[in-house]
Enzyme design. Structure first.
Site, PDB file in Angstrom:
ATOM      1  N   GLU A  68      -3.291 -18.273   0.245  1.00 39.59           N
ATOM      2  CA  GLU A  68      -3.311 -18.728   1.539  1.00 39.59           C
ATOM      3  C   GLU A  68      -3.918 -20.304   1.153  1.00 39.59           C
ATOM      4  O   GLU A  68      -4.751 -20.466   0.442  1.00 39.59           O
ATOM      5  CB  GLU A  68      -4.194 -18.050   2.819  1.00 39.59           C
ATOM      6  N   ASP A 117       5.874 -21.869   7.294  1.00 40.73           N
ATOM      7  CA  ASP A 117       5.797 -22.988   7.993  1.00 40.73           C
ATOM      8  C   ASP A 117       7.377 -23.695   7.844  1.00 40.73           C
ATOM      9  O   ASP A 117       7.746 -23.966   6.961  1.00 40.73           O
ATOM     10  CB  ASP A 117       4.714 -24.074   7.780  1.00 40.73           C
ATOM     11  N   LYS A 121      10.991 -31.711   9.504  1.00 41.27           N
ATOM     12  CA  LYS A 121      11.553 -32.983   9.148  1.00 41.27           C
ATOM     13  C   LYS A 121      12.343 -33.016   7.563  1.00 41.27           C
ATOM     14  O   LYS A 121      11.825 -32.294   6.646  1.00 41.27           O
ATOM     15  CB  LYS A 121      10.636 -34.056   8.913  1.00 41.27           C
ATOM     16  N   GLU A 195       4.748 -12.431  13.543  1.00 37.65           N
ATOM     17  CA  GLU A 195       5.899 -11.541  14.043  1.00 37.65           C
ATOM     18  C   GLU A 195       5.426 -10.834  15.442  1.00 37.65           C
ATOM     19  O   GLU A 195       6.373 -10.920  16.421  1.00 37.65           O
ATOM     20  CB  GLU A 195       6.046 -10.341  12.868  1.00 37.65           C
TER      21      GLU A 195
END
Ligand code: SAM
Length: 221
Positions: A68, A117, A121, A195
């Site tokens: 992470e 994520d 863009k 989820e």
């Protein structure tokens, strides 16, 4: 993911026994850390760690590493491990861009990406964890028989992820656009935090399992 700064998380992570500090020093010797030669599976972008902890509890015969990027998120996983220590699980706080500095060639048996994520863009496409840039890194660290599992409810990200496979030299082994209604792929499914959140809103969950095409192997095989 919207981040709320958690005061003291960096300091807590720096001294946590569940977090591998200077993970680059473990490159090619992760099995020594666990004291066995069990397979090694990693989750990149583990968030608060629900999925990887459930997996580690269910599969004591597999070693797990949860990765992470943000301290304020990882600290939640550490707090859970303090309540329930799992001997086959460690965490790393790092940006997955550095993954090949941390794991040696073929050292990892499976990679999980869960609800990565989306970076909507175009100019940020390289930051998406299922992008070809990341697939090139994953190819190096995955073992010959290794594969990668990706779940998301984001249809655009999933379409992008599928398009990235061929140019990066990977093939899809299994694909579903509605995991929770796909009996075969749903077997043994472990829900992640995202989820649960998005499927409870009625969003279908997409999933693929992919493997890298080896040299000499045809794309159809
Ligand atoms: N996997 C969890 C789940 O399904 O509930 C969390 C999903 S959350 C949307 C994505 C997580 O990936 C965030 O915690 C984020 O900080 C992490 N992340 C994003 N990019 C990353 C990177 N380059 N390296 C490591 N972690 C990353």
């Amino acid at each position: 993911m919207r981040l709320r700064n958690v005061t003291g998380s960096r300091e807590a992570i720096a001294k946590s026994r569940f977090v591998i500090q200077e993970p680059q020093k473990r490159k090619n010797s992760w099995r020594e850390l666990f004291g066995n030669s069990n397979p090694l599976q990693i989750e990149i972008g583990m968030g608060k760690g629900r999925f990887i902890m459930d997996m580690a509890r269910l599969h004591p015969e597999i070693n797990y590493i949860g990765i992470e990027k943000y301290s304020s998120v990882l600290i939640r996983g550490i707090q859970k491990m303090e309540k329930e220590e799992l001997p086959n699980l460690y965490f790393i706080r790092m940006d997955a861009e550095e993954i090949t500095d941390v794991f040696g060639q073929g050292e990892v048996n499976k990679i999980y990406l869960n609800f990565s994520d989306p970076w909507p863009k175009d100019r940020h496409a390289k930051r998406r964890l299922p992008s070809r840039e990341f697939l090139n890194r994953y190819r190096i660290i995955l073992s010959e028989e290794g594969n990668l599992e990706f779940k998301t409810d984001n249809q655009e990200l999933f379409a992008f992820a599928l398009e990235e496979l061929e140019p990066a030299g990977w093939h899809p082994d299994q694909v579903t656009y509605d995991l929770h209604h796909d009996a075969e792929m749903m077997e043994g499914n472990i829900m992640t935090e995202y989820e649960e959140r998005f499927s409870s809103l009625g969003n279908p969950i997409c999933k693929y399992i992919i493997s890298a095409i080896k040299s000499g192997e045809s794309k159809e095989s």
